[in-house]
Write an enzyme that holds these catalytic residues in place. Structure first.
Site, mmCIF file in Angstrom:
data_model
loop_
_atom_site.group_PDB
_atom_site.id
_atom_site.type_symbol
_atom_site.label_atom_id
_atom_site.label_comp_id
_atom_site.label_asym_id
_atom_site.label_seq_id
_atom_site.Cartn_x
_atom_site.Cartn_y
_atom_site.Cartn_z
ATOM 1 N N SER A 104 0.836 -1.196 0.000
ATOM 2 C CA SER A 104 0.000 0.000 0.000
ATOM 3 C C SER A 104 0.879 1.258 0.000
ATOM 4 C CB SER A 104 -0.958 -0.048 1.196
ATOM 5 O OG SER A 104 -2.051 0.808 1.016
ATOM 6 N N ASP A 146 -1.413 14.636 12.972
ATOM 7 C CA ASP A 146 -1.595 15.956 12.370
ATOM 8 C C ASP A 146 -0.951 16.025 10.988
ATOM 9 O OD1 ASP A 146 -3.024 16.889 14.539
ATOM 10 O OD2 ASP A 146 -1.283 17.802 15.521
ATOM 11 N N HIS A 200 -7.481 -6.058 0.481
ATOM 12 C CA HIS A 200 -6.319 -5.167 0.463
ATOM 13 C C HIS A 200 -5.268 -5.583 1.481
ATOM 14 C CE1 HIS A 200 -4.016 -1.577 -0.270
ATOM 15 N NE2 HIS A 200 -4.209 -1.115 0.954
#
Length: 250
Positions: free
Chosen positions: A85, A171, A230
């Site tokens: 991924s 963040d 996946h």
């Protein structure tokens, strides 16, 4: 310098570097890395802004590829590289920019394209957890009821209970999400042996992607693991290990 976990001992077989996906860590690959280390040295890394690796203000694939290049350079010899991924995208950028560092490449269930989905829901769920009230993982789980249980369990692996913090730079991952689900323009190609190994039930690597893959990876081969999605390495670990081993040992 990326934090890494090493398995096995160096020998005449090329070492294997494993790069995990978004929200993952080297720890997630421990079982497969240990099994594959019976014949080779295996290094699983924590990608930047994940696990025990340093936090940075950016999370681009160029940056991640540079991190991996530094790790491979420290090995002092070309290595095989396996990326899943997000880690697969970073590995593809690495391969096209530093083909001399890679012997064989395995890309697990991802293509060199941008995707329309976002991964903001897990980030929002993690940010919403009141860490001041966490004494055990189940305390956090009870605050993450909006997520699928499998996703919840996976994310909780990145929760440091003792320090009451996430081992993810949430963040920055949020700010850089467009880059993470996207893919940068790249030039060059990697002409070494490459395997695009996908889950048979996943839609991340489609037939239409081959026309994009082939110019970049002219020696690419394609294989699927039946009934896997996946997260093919977690859903079908034995089949995944066997496929990777067969390709690397060719």
């Amino acid at each position: 310098m990326l934090d890494l976990t090493a398995y096995g001992t160096p020998n005449d077989t090329p070492p294997l570097l494993i790069a995990h996906g978004l929200f993952g860590s080297a720890r997630n690959w421990g079982v497969i890395a240990k099994r594959l280390s019976d014949t080779r040295h295996v290094i699983a890394v924590d990608m930047r802004n994940h696990g025990n690796s340093p936090w940075f203000s950016t999370h681009s694939y160029e940056d991640m590829a540079a991190d991996l290049a530094k790790t491979l350079g420290d090995l002092g010899q070309p290595a095989d590289v396996l990326g899943h991924s997000m880690g697969g995208k970073a590995a593809m950028v690495l391969a096209t920019r530093h083909p001399d560092l890679i012997n064989k490449l395995v890309v697990a269930d991802i293509a060199p394209v941008g995707y329309s989905h976002s991964q903001m829901e897990p980030i929002d769920a993690m940010k919403a957890v009141d860490l001041s009230k966490i004494d055990k993982r189940s305390d956090a789980a009870s605050q993450m009821t909006n997520l699928d249980q499998g996703v919840q369990s996976f994310l909780l692996q990145s929760l440091d209970i003792q320090q009451r913090k996430w081992l993810l730079n949430l963040d920055v991952l949020a700010a850089e999400m467009d880059k993470i689900v996207g893919f940068p323009p790249i030039s060059g190609s990697f002409e070494g042996p490459t395997l695009f190994l996908s889950g048979g039930a996943s839609d991340y690597v489609l037939p239409k992607h081959r026309q994009i893959i082939k110019p970049l990876f002219p020696n690419a081969k394609f294989a699927k693991i039946p009934n896997a999605g996946h997260w093919l390495h977690a859903e079908k670990p034995r089949e995944f290990e066997a496929a990777v081993r067969a390709f690397l040992d060719m």
